[in-house]
Each structure stands twice: as C-alpha cells, then as structure tokens.
Motif scaffolding. Structure first.
Motif, PDB file in Angstrom:
ATOM      1  N   UNK A 143      -6.622  20.976 -56.313  1.00 29.37           N
ATOM      2  CA  UNK A 143      -6.182  21.542 -57.587  1.00 29.37           C
ATOM      3  C   UNK A 143      -6.522  23.025 -57.651  1.00 29.37           C
ATOM      4  N   UNK A 144      -5.840  23.711 -58.545  1.00 29.14           N
ATOM      5  CA  UNK A 144      -5.974  25.173 -58.587  1.00 29.14           C
ATOM      6  C   UNK A 144      -7.393  25.622 -58.934  1.00 29.14           C
ATOM      7  N   UNK A 145      -8.025  24.929 -59.850  1.00 25.87           N
ATOM      8  CA  UNK A 145      -9.377  25.317 -60.250  1.00 25.87           C
ATOM      9  C   UNK A 145     -10.315  25.296 -59.054  1.00 25.87           C
ATOM     10  N   UNK A 146     -10.248  24.244 -58.270  1.00 24.29           N
ATOM     11  CA  UNK A 146     -11.116  24.121 -57.094  1.00 24.29           C
ATOM     12  C   UNK A 146     -10.798  25.209 -56.072  1.00 24.29           C
ATOM     13  N   UNK A 147      -9.501  25.448 -55.823  1.00 24.79           N
ATOM     14  CA  UNK A 147      -9.110  26.487 -54.868  1.00 24.79           C
ATOM     15  C   UNK A 147      -9.592  27.857 -55.335  1.00 24.79           C
ATOM     16  N   UNK A 148      -9.458  28.104 -56.630  1.00 23.17           N
ATOM     17  CA  UNK A 148      -9.895  29.374 -57.200  1.00 23.17           C
ATOM     18  C   UNK A 148     -11.400  29.537 -57.009  1.00 23.17           C
TER      19      UNK A 148
END
Length: 142
Positions: free
Chosen positions: A1-6
């Motif tokens: 998910x984007x939060x984790x990648x960020x």
C-alpha cells in the motif's frame, strides 16, 4: 500500500541526500512525494516547498528546471499559496512549449479548459489554471 511504500521511501531519500547532498534531483523527487501523495495524510506541503526550493537552488540552470518548478507549484497548491502556485505554473510554461501543451491537456481533461492547444498562454488558459488551483488541483496529478 502507498502508506507503507512512502514510509519506506523516506529513509532512502534521507540516505541519498546524506550521500549526495548536492543532488538536486533527489530533493525534487522527495518534494514531489510530499506534495502529491495520493494519501493526503502523507502530504507535507511546507516540507515539499522547502525541498523543491533547495532543488532549484542547487541547479537553477538545469535542463529539467521546468520539472523542478512544476514540483514547487504543486507544493504551493498543497500549502494553499494559490497566487504563488499560479505564478510558478506560468513560469514553467514560459520555459518550454512542452509544459504549455501538457497543462492544456490536463486542464481540458479535468474540464477547466475548453480551448484548442496553442503555443500561446491565453486568457482562457489563465482562467482555467486559476480555477484549477483554487480547487486545489495540482497539474498532472490525478
């Protein structure tokens, strides 16, 4: 998910800056992330403005100055600095015809601009840009 990648990307950018503190592109890429993350809770407009300005300061005459100014404009939108955002987007369009065409296409796709593509920054285009920025849209960001 984007939060984790960020969350995973931030330390990597920090390390890249530590290893190469004069690399303007790293600052620009990190600024873009902070300005335009799909998850608005991840955005940090003030950091994005600071990083984008640093990127420009490090390479003010680079061939990709338009991309760096585009990032700064998106950061200004995120911080609610509409006047600076419009002014900066306008500056980008003066650098290369490519940006004017890209912005016209984006604004047309979003329903702000009805005109034909042109090499001229028209009053209709300016009105479309201002309306888009007032709606907190960042050019090129879905």
């Amino acid at each position: 998910n984007e939060t984790k990648q960020f969350e995973l990307a931030i330390p990597d950018f920090g390390k890249a800056i530590e290893l190469s503190p004069e690399n303007a592109n790293v600052y620009n890429q990190l600024a873009w992330l902070y300005a335009t993350a799909n998850d608005v809770t991840l955005r940090n407009g003030s950091k994005a403005v600071r990083l984008a300005k640093k990127s420009i300061k490090l390479s003010p005459n680079s061939k990709n100055l338009g991309a760096k100014l585009d990032t700064l404009a998106a950061a200004y939108v995120e911080t609610g600095q509409q006047g600076l955002a419009v002014k900066t987007y306008e500056q980008v369009m003066t650098l290369e015809r490519f940006w004017l065409q890209e912005y016209q296409n984006f604004l047309r796709q979003k329903g702000y601009f009805q005109g034909e593509n042109s090499d001229i920054y028209s009053s209709a285009m300016q009105k479309a840009l201002i309306a888009c920025v007032r709606a907190k849209c960042q050019l090129g960001v879905e």
